[in-house]
Design an enzyme around this catalytic site. Structure first.
Site, PDB file in Angstrom:
ATOM      1  N   PRO A  67      35.233  45.449  31.796  1.00 17.05           N
ATOM      2  CA  PRO A  67      36.282  45.026  32.914  1.00 17.05           C
ATOM      3  C   PRO A  67      37.724  45.377  32.357  1.00 17.05           C
ATOM      4  O   PRO A  67      37.842  45.952  31.296  1.00 17.05           O
ATOM      5  CB  PRO A  67      36.059  43.485  33.186  1.00 17.05           C
ATOM      6  CG  PRO A  67      35.336  43.091  31.658  1.00 17.05           C
ATOM      7  CD  PRO A  67      34.707  44.274  31.149  1.00 17.05           C
ATOM      8  N   SER A 111      39.484  44.416  28.712  1.00 15.76           N
ATOM      9  CA  SER A 111      38.735  44.369  27.634  1.00 15.76           C
ATOM     10  C   SER A 111      38.979  45.050  26.342  1.00 15.76           C
ATOM     11  O   SER A 111      38.033  44.879  25.359  1.00 15.76           O
ATOM     12  CB  SER A 111      37.156  44.514  28.231  1.00 15.76           C
ATOM     13  OG  SER A 111      37.076  45.758  28.601  1.00 15.76           O
ATOM     14  N   LYS A 161      39.063  48.448  26.360  1.00 18.15           N
ATOM     15  CA  LYS A 161      38.531  50.045  26.323  1.00 18.15           C
ATOM     16  C   LYS A 161      39.716  51.180  25.743  1.00 18.15           C
ATOM     17  O   LYS A 161      38.958  51.722  24.964  1.00 18.15           O
ATOM     18  CB  LYS A 161      38.225  50.293  27.720  1.00 18.15           C
ATOM     19  CG  LYS A 161      37.092  49.208  28.427  1.00 18.15           C
ATOM     20  CD  LYS A 161      36.903  49.695  29.853  1.00 18.15           C
ATOM     21  CE  LYS A 161      38.069  49.674  30.861  1.00 18.15           C
ATOM     22  NZ  LYS A 161      38.739  48.328  31.100  1.00 18.15           N
ATOM     23  N   GLU A 221      40.349  55.958  31.489  1.00 22.85           N
ATOM     24  CA  GLU A 221      40.234  55.735  32.687  1.00 22.85           C
ATOM     25  C   GLU A 221      39.521  56.642  33.286  1.00 22.85           C
ATOM     26  O   GLU A 221      39.836  57.335  34.485  1.00 22.85           O
ATOM     27  CB  GLU A 221      41.748  55.785  33.356  1.00 22.85           C
ATOM     28  CG  GLU A 221      42.645  55.151  33.098  1.00 22.85           C
ATOM     29  CD  GLU A 221      42.410  53.256  33.035  1.00 22.85           C
ATOM     30  OE1 GLU A 221      41.749  53.046  33.930  1.00 22.85           O
ATOM     31  OE2 GLU A 221      43.033  52.460  32.377  1.00 22.85           O
ATOM     32  N   TYR A 241      36.338  45.774  41.689  1.00 26.51           N
ATOM     33  CA  TYR A 241      36.512  44.549  42.089  1.00 26.51           C
ATOM     34  C   TYR A 241      35.609  43.832  42.849  1.00 26.51           C
ATOM     35  O   TYR A 241      35.506  42.651  42.865  1.00 26.51           O
ATOM     36  CB  TYR A 241      37.890  44.427  42.562  1.00 26.51           C
ATOM     37  CG  TYR A 241      38.173  44.724  43.995  1.00 26.51           C
ATOM     38  CD1 TYR A 241      37.979  43.633  45.024  1.00 26.51           C
ATOM     39  CD2 TYR A 241      38.090  46.100  44.581  1.00 26.51           C
ATOM     40  CE1 TYR A 241      38.087  43.963  46.355  1.00 26.51           C
ATOM     41  CE2 TYR A 241      37.845  46.274  45.777  1.00 26.51           C
ATOM     42  CZ  TYR A 241      38.073  45.253  46.918  1.00 26.51           C
ATOM     43  OH  TYR A 241      38.188  45.778  48.056  1.00 26.51           O
ATOM     44  N   THR A 272      39.305  50.958  47.235  1.00 22.31           N
ATOM     45  CA  THR A 272      38.773  50.745  45.745  1.00 22.31           C
ATOM     46  C   THR A 272      39.580  51.037  44.661  1.00 22.31           C
ATOM     47  O   THR A 272      39.541  50.803  43.744  1.00 22.31           O
ATOM     48  CB  THR A 272      37.560  51.846  45.994  1.00 22.31           C
ATOM     49  OG1 THR A 272      36.637  51.397  47.015  1.00 22.31           O
ATOM     50  CG2 THR A 272      36.831  51.941  44.638  1.00 22.31           C
ATOM     51  N   GLY A 312      46.740  49.246  38.801  1.00 24.30           N
ATOM     52  CA  GLY A 312      47.554  48.204  38.674  1.00 24.30           C
ATOM     53  C   GLY A 312      47.249  47.633  37.237  1.00 24.30           C
ATOM     54  O   GLY A 312      46.445  47.852  36.821  1.00 24.30           O
ATOM     55  N   TYR A 334      45.396  42.300  38.876  1.00 20.71           N
ATOM     56  CA  TYR A 334      43.899  42.093  38.392  1.00 20.71           C
ATOM     57  C   TYR A 334      43.950  40.902  37.441  1.00 20.71           C
ATOM     58  O   TYR A 334      45.182  40.796  36.551  1.00 20.71           O
ATOM     59  CB  TYR A 334      43.310  43.530  37.879  1.00 20.71           C
ATOM     60  CG  TYR A 334      43.087  44.534  38.864  1.00 20.71           C
ATOM     61  CD1 TYR A 334      41.947  44.623  39.676  1.00 20.71           C
ATOM     62  CD2 TYR A 334      44.094  45.770  38.944  1.00 20.71           C
ATOM     63  CE1 TYR A 334      42.031  45.540  40.616  1.00 20.71           C
ATOM     64  CE2 TYR A 334      43.924  46.624  39.630  1.00 20.71           C
ATOM     65  CZ  TYR A 334      42.904  46.591  40.744  1.00 20.71           C
ATOM     66  OH  TYR A 334      42.570  47.523  41.617  1.00 20.71           O
TER      67      TYR A 334
END
Length: 239
Positions: free
Chosen positions: A40, A43, A45, A117, A148, A192, A196, A201
């Site tokens: 998510p 986290s 990444k 990404e 989401y 979708t 941001g 989020y």
């Protein structure tokens, strides 16, 4: 103190895993590999991807970093973590055009390609197959596995069947502090792809994902009823 100690242990374990993969890939140089880092938002990444890239550079491998040109949150030509750590990159609308834009001679000399990404690239699977299988590159993919609404996001999950390794990271739930596996959107926007940060989020555990979605659905219904009432009131006033 306990949280700091846990974080330190986690980093050491992660670095150990990264070093193992780096030396494994270096030992079979030219055969290609695909490594997937997913999870998510918030986290780590991008942080994990940058660590891996820096480890590759430290053993003398040539590296290129790519990201989607859609992501301009922190910098246009750098991969930047939420903590502000950056690394120069190529911002592209698609991946298959990268060899020509980079230059075929320079591309042929590349050992490692990092992709941040990755969910925003529609040609991710095609590129990973070509880069790893045909061109012998090590490709490190970092991206969201779900959107989401907890649906598959982009082609990140499509790459798993051709991956040499898959790492699923977790964040910390902003509500209770437990492990967070999901990304909750704070707004009512239903697109979708809505790029941001913490303003849009938050990472949440399963319990608080479900709870917050129930609250947000109820709030949305109240707002829709209020909007309809206002609209009807305006029409009545005009008449």
């Amino acid at each position: 103190m306990a949280a700091t100690l846990k974080a330190s242990i986690l980093l050491k374990t992660l670095d150990s895993d990264i070093v193992g993969d780096v030396f494994s890939d270096q030992g079979r140089r030219g055969s290609g590999a695909v490594h997937v880092i997913m999870g998510p938002m918030f986290s780590g990444k991008s942080t994990s991807l940058l660590r891996r890239i820096k480890s590759e550079i430290s053993v003398g491998r040539s590296v290129a970093m790519l990201k989607s040109s859609k992501d301009t949150r922190y910098a246009k030509d750098s991969v930047v973590t939420h903590d502000g750590i950056g690394f120069p990159c190529w911002a592209l609308p698609d991946l298959m055009s990268f060899p020509d834009k980079f230059g075929l001679d320079a591309y042929n000399k590349l050992d490692v390609i990092g992709i941040d990404e990755a969910q925003f690239f529609g040609d991710l699977y095609e590129f990973c197959c070509k880069a790893a299988d045909d061109d012998g590159k090590t490709v490190i993919v970092a991206g969201l596995d779900g959107d989401y609404l907890r649906r598959s996001f982009g082609a990140v999950l499509d790459v798993i069947p051709i991956a040499d390794s898959v790492t699923k990271l977790t964040a910390r739930c902003e509500v209770c502090g437990q492990k967070a596996f999901f990304t909750l959107r704070k707004t009512c926007d239903t697109r979708t792809e809505l790029i941001g940060g913490a303003d849009v989020y938050m990472p949440v555990c399963r319990k608080h994902y479900i709870t917050n979605h129930i609250v947000m659905k109820a709030s949305k219904k109240v707002l829709e009823v209020a909007d309809k009432a206002r609209a009807e009131s305006c029409v009545a006033a005009i008449i």
